[in-house]
Enzyme design. Sequence first.
Site, PDB file in Angstrom:
ATOM      1  N   CYS A 191      35.349  91.903  15.073  1.00 52.56           N
ATOM      2  CA  CYS A 191      34.797  90.741  14.358  1.00 52.56           C
ATOM      3  C   CYS A 191      34.565  89.584  15.335  1.00 52.56           C
ATOM      4  CB  CYS A 191      35.674  90.365  13.166  1.00 52.56           C
ATOM      5  SG  CYS A 191      34.789  89.330  11.980  1.00 52.56           S
ATOM      6  N   HIS A 218      35.359  95.495  10.254  1.00 55.04           N
ATOM      7  CA  HIS A 218      36.814  95.589  10.391  1.00 55.04           C
ATOM      8  C   HIS A 218      37.264  97.039  10.194  1.00 55.04           C
ATOM      9  CE1 HIS A 218      37.878  91.278  10.449  1.00 55.04           C
ATOM     10  NE2 HIS A 218      36.748  91.141   9.787  1.00 55.04           N
ATOM     11  N   GLU A 237      40.117  98.196  10.558  1.00 52.69           N
ATOM     12  CA  GLU A 237      41.455  98.199   9.947  1.00 52.69           C
ATOM     13  C   GLU A 237      41.394  97.967   8.435  1.00 52.69           C
ATOM     14  OE1 GLU A 237      40.095  95.764  11.533  1.00 52.69           O
ATOM     15  OE2 GLU A 237      40.832  93.797  10.883  1.00 52.69           O
TER      16      GLU A 237
END
Lengths: 252, 218
Positions: free
Chosen positions: B87, B198, B200
Amino acid sequence: MLTIRIIPCLDVKNGRVVKGINFIDLRDAGDPLEQAKFYDKSGADELCFLDITASSERREILFDVVSKTAENCFMPLTVGGGVRSIEDIRKLLLSGADKVSINTAAVDNPLFVKQAAEKFGSQCIVVAVDPKKVSANRYEIFTHGGRKSTGIEAIQWAEQMESYGAGEILLTSMDRDGTNDGYDINLTRLVSDAVSVPVVASGGVGGPEHMLEGIMDGHASAVLAASIFHFGKYTISEVKQYLKNAGVPIRL
Amino acid sequence: MQVVIVDFGSGNLKSLYTSLGKAKEDLKNINIVVSNDSNDVKKSDKVILPGVGTYSDCKKGLESVKGLRDALEETVRRKSRPFLGICVGMQLMSTVGLENGKTNGLNWIPGQVVPIEPGLMKHETLAKPKIPHMGWNQICPNKSHFLFDGITNERYFYFVHSFHFLCDFEDNVLATVDYHQSLVAIVEKENMLGTQFHPEKSQLLGLKFLSNFLKWKP
């Protein structure tokens, strides 16, 4: 193409899920983590926790719940309910929330939203807007679960919140919430078209056809529902398949 | 092998830490540390730079930790250890960012970080153009890469951003994402990678992507 997000919402009280899925074989249907894992596996696009704990001491339990959930679910998590201070937001974000939803505190002090967005970034600040229809095209903001009128006009309010740095609007029609009659489409469209941040439609979903309306006619970027998922009326994948068949961009 | 998540005070790194923990489950001898200590960065075999908030704040945060910038330059650029920016961490790899005024980036991959312009967007039938670009979107690889191993048809990842990386050289664009216009989703150059999305937060595919990064030997 960006897909429309399907967001199940869990009501959490004293660290327990109040209206949880009761049709599947969960070891403990009141455990938010079990529910969150289930939705993670089912392909929910995000998850929302609404904390309805009344007493402030018991709210501490929420941080633990958020923390355990964040460790086990790899999708965005929004937490709302009773968020009143910068410290509340900080604690929720550190516990693992990705976004924090502000409601009454924004009405009490609109600048709180500005401070929060400046401190943590707009991407994690959601403002929950709860309007009620007062006349043909006029909606006003209500707090305390729709009981307390503020006289604030809803569309202008959403625009103001956007200008103060809200990264998303969670729009819940107080007239429709809990009815299963569908979103207030007129309201959803008015707000969605007024702001350039994403609007999450909420309040009143009885089935996937209501979600389709919210997206196509209400111009919502995401649709939130609680009871239709909890009571096993529909699964996430049934809803997603329905919307996909209707031509909505959906991640299956 | 030690992997460092560089912590310069930009938000919550817990989800990244736990995701990497999950991603390394079938891999041996990987130690994940979260640190802002330049010695930890220098000792690490792989470096991950996350970032949320604004470009200028993140850059300020990074510069405010003594020795961190030099440690990154040494480890990533001179010693060519595998690097992943996520990001704003990815955006910081650029030459300059225009969020909240003009801020010089790390200048590892030539280009600018500029606002997603609603004016450039085509009219959408579903909804009016929304900023930030928030939600699950499908990435489109420009070329093959080890990072895409096992990531085949449905390449949906979670995005949330209002600015995007405009690369000077097409060669540094590993994947794009379509949001009314084509935006850069992954940048690459030698030992360096950066994702606008992202991983994650991107469920199983995100974990697969992170696992691939842990296995990657550029």
